[in-house]
Scaffold this motif. Structure first.
Motif, PDB file in Angstrom:
ATOM      1  N   ASN A  79       0.845  -1.186   0.000  1.00  0.00           N
ATOM      2  CA  ASN A  79       0.000   0.000   0.000  1.00  0.00           C
ATOM      3  C   ASN A  79       0.884   1.239   0.000  1.00  0.00           C
ATOM      4  O   ASN A  79       1.410   1.640   1.022  1.00  0.00           O
ATOM      5  CB  ASN A  79      -0.949   0.005   1.197  1.00  0.00           C
ATOM      6  CG  ASN A  79      -1.957   1.131   1.103  1.00  0.00           C
ATOM      7  OD1 ASN A  79      -1.797   2.059   0.318  1.00  0.00           O
ATOM      8  ND2 ASN A  79      -2.995   1.054   1.912  1.00  0.00           N
ATOM      9  N   HIS A  85      -6.266  -0.257   1.435  1.00  0.00           N
ATOM     10  CA  HIS A  85      -6.511  -0.961   0.180  1.00  0.00           C
ATOM     11  C   HIS A  85      -6.413  -2.462   0.430  1.00  0.00           C
ATOM     12  O   HIS A  85      -5.932  -2.909   1.474  1.00  0.00           O
ATOM     13  CB  HIS A  85      -5.485  -0.570  -0.893  1.00  0.00           C
ATOM     14  CG  HIS A  85      -5.543   0.860  -1.294  1.00  0.00           C
ATOM     15  ND1 HIS A  85      -6.652   1.425  -1.897  1.00  0.00           N
ATOM     16  CD2 HIS A  85      -4.625   1.857  -1.188  1.00  0.00           C
ATOM     17  CE1 HIS A  85      -6.407   2.704  -2.133  1.00  0.00           C
ATOM     18  NE2 HIS A  85      -5.185   2.992  -1.716  1.00  0.00           N
ATOM     19  N   CYS A 123      -9.010  -3.524  -6.386  1.00  0.00           N
ATOM     20  CA  CYS A 123      -9.119  -3.225  -4.955  1.00  0.00           C
ATOM     21  C   CYS A 123     -10.592  -3.314  -4.583  1.00  0.00           C
ATOM     22  O   CYS A 123     -11.417  -2.558  -5.098  1.00  0.00           O
ATOM     23  CB  CYS A 123      -8.587  -1.835  -4.640  1.00  0.00           C
ATOM     24  SG  CYS A 123      -8.797  -1.381  -2.887  1.00  0.00           S
ATOM     25  N   HIS A 128     -13.173   1.847  -4.710  1.00  0.00           N
ATOM     26  CA  HIS A 128     -11.838   2.012  -5.281  1.00  0.00           C
ATOM     27  C   HIS A 128     -11.741   1.432  -6.693  1.00  0.00           C
ATOM     28  O   HIS A 128     -11.058   2.001  -7.546  1.00  0.00           O
ATOM     29  CB  HIS A 128     -10.777   1.388  -4.374  1.00  0.00           C
ATOM     30  CG  HIS A 128     -10.646   2.097  -3.062  1.00  0.00           C
ATOM     31  ND1 HIS A 128      -9.624   1.825  -2.175  1.00  0.00           N
ATOM     32  CD2 HIS A 128     -11.397   3.063  -2.464  1.00  0.00           C
ATOM     33  CE1 HIS A 128      -9.753   2.581  -1.107  1.00  0.00           C
ATOM     34  NE2 HIS A 128     -10.832   3.339  -1.261  1.00  0.00           N
TER      35      HIS A 128
END
Length: 140
Positions: A79, A85, A123, A128
């Protein structure tokens, strides 16, 4: 002895030498970049430990190779963004394999075997995926 000069007063042979050197440096740079990408995308030997592929999860995109040879891989999801995420993969023989949620600066590993085909990497946190954290990877 007469020496040809260009418009700037430099001998013309220097310009040719510089052009050749520039071409060589450009070619070597391209070759090295291609070699590092290929090295990152090597499958593990049969029966051996999985090959490792780094996946940088950035707000809001995935940075990783979009082509891999078939094989067993450990995807190291790092990340590099500010939000939390995770990484999820689906494709031939892989159904919704997923890392845990990863905080900013953290990482998680996901090991899967990829057969020839197209795999969806994304994700799964919030929206996202819709914001661009999705990539199709061709295997084979």
């Amino acid at each position: 002895m007469r020496t040809d000069v260009d418009a700037n007063g430099f001998p013309s042979h220097r310009r040719r030498v510089f052009g050749v050197l520039f071409g060589v440096v450009t070619m070597l740079t391209a070759l090295c970049a291609g070699a590092s990408t290929a090295a990152a995308a090597q499958p593990a030997p049969a029966g051996g430990a999985p090959g490792v592929v780094t996946v940088r999860m950035v707000d809001f995109r995935l940075e990783q190779p979009d082509w891999l040879p078939p094989g067993r891989y450990t995807f190291r999801a790092i990340n590099a963004g500010g939000a939390v995420h995770a990484l999820e993969i689906s494709g031939p023989g892989v159904e919704n394999a997923r890392t845990p949620v990863v905080r900013s600066g953290g990482a998680a590993d996901l090991t899967v075997t990829l057969a020839p085909g197209v795999y969806d990497f994304w994700c799964p946190v919030g929206n996202h995926r819709q914001m661009g954290m999705q990539l199709y990877v061709r295997v084979g």
